[in-house]
Design a protein around this motif. Structure first.
Motif, PDB file in Angstrom:
ATOM      1  N   ALA A   1      18.360  -5.888 -30.157  1.00 53.71           N
ATOM      2  CA  ALA A   1      18.863  -7.236 -30.391  1.00 53.71           C
ATOM      3  C   ALA A   1      18.047  -7.784 -31.541  1.00 53.71           C
ATOM      4  O   ALA A   1      16.829  -7.896 -31.455  1.00 53.71           O
TER       5      ALA A   1
ATOM      6  N   VAL B   1      13.749  -5.484 -29.248  1.00 58.05           N
ATOM      7  CA  VAL B   1      13.905  -6.561 -30.224  1.00 58.05           C
ATOM      8  C   VAL B   1      13.571  -6.013 -31.607  1.00 58.05           C
ATOM      9  O   VAL B   1      12.634  -5.232 -31.758  1.00 58.05           O
TER      10      VAL B   1
ATOM     11  N   ILE C   1      17.481  -7.925 -19.650  1.00 58.57           N
ATOM     12  CA  ILE C   1      18.592  -8.870 -19.748  1.00 58.57           C
ATOM     13  C   ILE C   1      19.374  -8.884 -18.442  1.00 58.57           C
ATOM     14  O   ILE C   1      19.725  -7.824 -17.923  1.00 58.57           O
TER      15      ILE C   1
ATOM     16  N   VAL D   1      20.756 -13.068 -25.248  1.00 58.12           N
ATOM     17  CA  VAL D   1      21.280 -12.086 -26.190  1.00 58.12           C
ATOM     18  C   VAL D   1      22.744 -12.447 -26.411  1.00 58.12           C
ATOM     19  O   VAL D   1      23.501 -12.632 -25.460  1.00 58.12           O
TER      20      VAL D   1
ATOM     21  N   VAL E   1      19.087 -11.984 -30.472  1.00 61.59           N
ATOM     22  CA  VAL E   1      18.394 -12.678 -29.392  1.00 61.59           C
ATOM     23  C   VAL E   1      17.905 -14.001 -29.967  1.00 61.59           C
ATOM     24  O   VAL E   1      17.238 -14.035 -31.006  1.00 61.59           O
TER      25      VAL E   1
ATOM     26  N   VAL F   1      17.703 -13.414 -21.222  1.00 62.57           N
ATOM     27  CA  VAL F   1      16.463 -12.634 -21.242  1.00 62.57           C
ATOM     28  C   VAL F   1      15.600 -13.136 -20.089  1.00 62.57           C
ATOM     29  O   VAL F   1      15.277 -14.320 -20.027  1.00 62.57           O
TER      30      VAL F   1
END
Length: 165
Positions: free
Chosen positions: A38, A78, A95, A108, A117, A157
Motif C-alpha cells: 500500500a 507499506v 488490515i 487502505v 494507505v 489498518v
C-alpha cells in the motif's frame, strides 16, 4: 478384497518455541501475507494478489482486542514516505477488510487500481477527507455518494510492525 487406504495418524503437533517450550497451535491465527504494497505516496499497482505466506497472531488478541474475525484480516507492506512518522516505508500492516466504514483512522484505499494507505476523516455531507502525514502530499476529498469509478475502501489498518535495524 481391496483394502481401504488409511491415512497415517498425525497426532498432536509437537511444536516448540525457541526456548524449547511446547506451543499449542490452536492459540494462533495464521493471517495471509500478500506480496502487495500500500503506497504511502501516490499509489502502488495491485498485481499478484495471492498470499506468499502467513503470519501468526494470538487468537485471543485478534478476538478480544481487535474484535475481528480472523478470516477478514490480511497483511501487506507499506511503500513510500507520505505517511512517514505514522507508517514508514517497509512497515507491515494488518488490515481488517470487514471495516470499510471509513469514519476516521488509517485505511487502505483502492484508487485507480492502486492501493494507498492514508488517514481518513469523514466530513459532513458524506465527504471523506484523505490526508497524508507528510505535508508534501496534498490532501484530497472523495464524495461517498458519488465516488470515482475505481475507488473503494479496502479496510482499516489495525496493527503495524516495524523493523528497527
Amino acid at each position: 478384497m481391496l483394502q481401504e487406504a488409511t491415512k497415517p495418524s498425525l497426532g498432536p503437533c509437537t511444536c516448540q518455541d525457541t526456548l524449547g517450550n511446547p506451543v499449542d497451535l490452536e492459540e494462533f491465527v495464521f493471517v495471509p501475507r500478500y506480496n502487495l504494497q500500500a503506497s504511502a505516496g501516490y499509489g502502488a499497482a495491485v498485481d499478484g494478489e495471492k498470499p506468499v505466506f502467513s503470519m501468526a497472531f494470538r487468537r485471543y488478541w485478534i478476538v478480544n482486542y481487535l474484535h475481528a474475525d480472523p478470516h477478514d484480516l490480511s497483511v501487506i507492506s507499506v511503500k513510500g514516505d507520505s505517511m512517514e512518522g505514522v507508517l514508514n516505508d517497509k512497515d507491515v500492516i494488518l488490515i481488517n477488510r470487514s471495516d470499510t466504514s471509513a469514519t476516521s483512522g488509517l485505511f487502505v484505499l483502492r484508487i485507480d487500481g492502486d492501493l494507498v494507505v492514508k488517514r481518513v476523516q469523514r466530513l459532513p455531507g458524506s465527504i471523506l477527507k484523505v490526508t497524508s502525514a507528510n505535508e508534501a502530499y496534498e490532501p484530497f476529498t472523495v464524495d461517498i455518494n458519488n465516488p470515482p469509478s475505481d475507488f473503494s475502501v479496502v479496510g482499516r489498518v489495525v496493527w503495524f510492525g516495524r523493523q528497527v535495524a
